[in-house]
Design a protein around this motif. Structure first.
Motif, PDB file in Angstrom:
ATOM      1  N   SER A   1       1.121   4.078  -2.969  1.00  0.00           N
ATOM      2  CA  SER A   1       0.932   5.501  -2.709  1.00  0.00           C
ATOM      3  C   SER A   1       2.105   6.313  -3.260  1.00  0.00           C
ATOM      4  O   SER A   1       1.909   7.377  -3.856  1.00  0.00           O
ATOM      5  CB  SER A   1       0.790   5.738  -1.210  1.00  0.00           C
ATOM      6  OG  SER A   1       0.619   7.101  -0.944  1.00  0.00           O
TER       7      SER A   1
ATOM      8  N   GLU B   1       1.752   6.456  -7.002  1.00  0.00           N
ATOM      9  CA  GLU B   1       0.689   7.377  -7.399  1.00  0.00           C
ATOM     10  C   GLU B   1       1.183   8.816  -7.329  1.00  0.00           C
ATOM     11  O   GLU B   1       0.958   9.606  -8.251  1.00  0.00           O
ATOM     12  CB  GLU B   1      -0.530   7.202  -6.480  1.00  0.00           C
ATOM     13  CG  GLU B   1      -1.286   5.917  -6.706  1.00  0.00           C
ATOM     14  CD  GLU B   1      -2.356   5.684  -5.644  1.00  0.00           C
ATOM     15  OE1 GLU B   1      -2.513   6.517  -4.729  1.00  0.00           O
ATOM     16  OE2 GLU B   1      -3.027   4.651  -5.730  1.00  0.00           O
ATOM     17  N   SER B   2       1.845   9.170  -6.233  1.00  0.00           N
ATOM     18  CA  SER B   2       2.356  10.536  -6.070  1.00  0.00           C
ATOM     19  C   SER B   2       3.389  10.857  -7.130  1.00  0.00           C
ATOM     20  O   SER B   2       3.374  11.940  -7.722  1.00  0.00           O
ATOM     21  CB  SER B   2       2.974  10.706  -4.684  1.00  0.00           C
ATOM     22  OG  SER B   2       1.999  10.537  -3.687  1.00  0.00           O
TER      23      SER B   2
ATOM     24  N   LYS C   1       0.840  -1.201   0.000  1.00  0.00           N
ATOM     25  CA  LYS C   1       0.000   0.000   0.000  1.00  0.00           C
ATOM     26  C   LYS C   1       0.871   1.244   0.000  1.00  0.00           C
ATOM     27  O   LYS C   1       0.578   2.217  -0.705  1.00  0.00           O
ATOM     28  CB  LYS C   1      -0.912   0.019   1.230  1.00  0.00           C
ATOM     29  CG  LYS C   1      -2.113  -0.869   1.130  1.00  0.00           C
ATOM     30  CD  LYS C   1      -2.945  -0.734   2.412  1.00  0.00           C
ATOM     31  CE  LYS C   1      -4.158  -1.602   2.405  1.00  0.00           C
ATOM     32  NZ  LYS C   1      -4.937  -1.475   3.676  1.00  0.00           N
TER      33      LYS C   1
END
Length: 64
Positions: free
Chosen positions: A38, A41-42, A34
């Motif tokens: 993240s 994604e950033s 996870k």
């Protein structure tokens, strides 16, 4: 008979402990992934935002 039951209980307890340990490791892996998701994604958003800004700058340059 009592010795057999104690052995069965000990075996059952070890089995349950190994299942719990495996579940805990899976939870750790899930949380790790996870976090990585993240980060990706950033990073991807930042990359696209930079590309968008670059294209906007080029568009303005062509207008002039």
């Amino acid at each position: 008979m009592k010795i057999l039951n104690e052995a069965e209980i000990d075996h059952k307890n070890k089995y349950e402990e190994s299942i719990k340990a495996f579940a805990d490791k899976l939870e750790e892996k899930i949380e790790f992934l996870k976090g990585k998701a993240s980060e990706v994604e950033s990073s991807a958003k930042e990359s696209y935002d930079n590309r968008i800004e670059l294209l906007k700058e080029k568009k303005e340059a062509f207008k002039k």
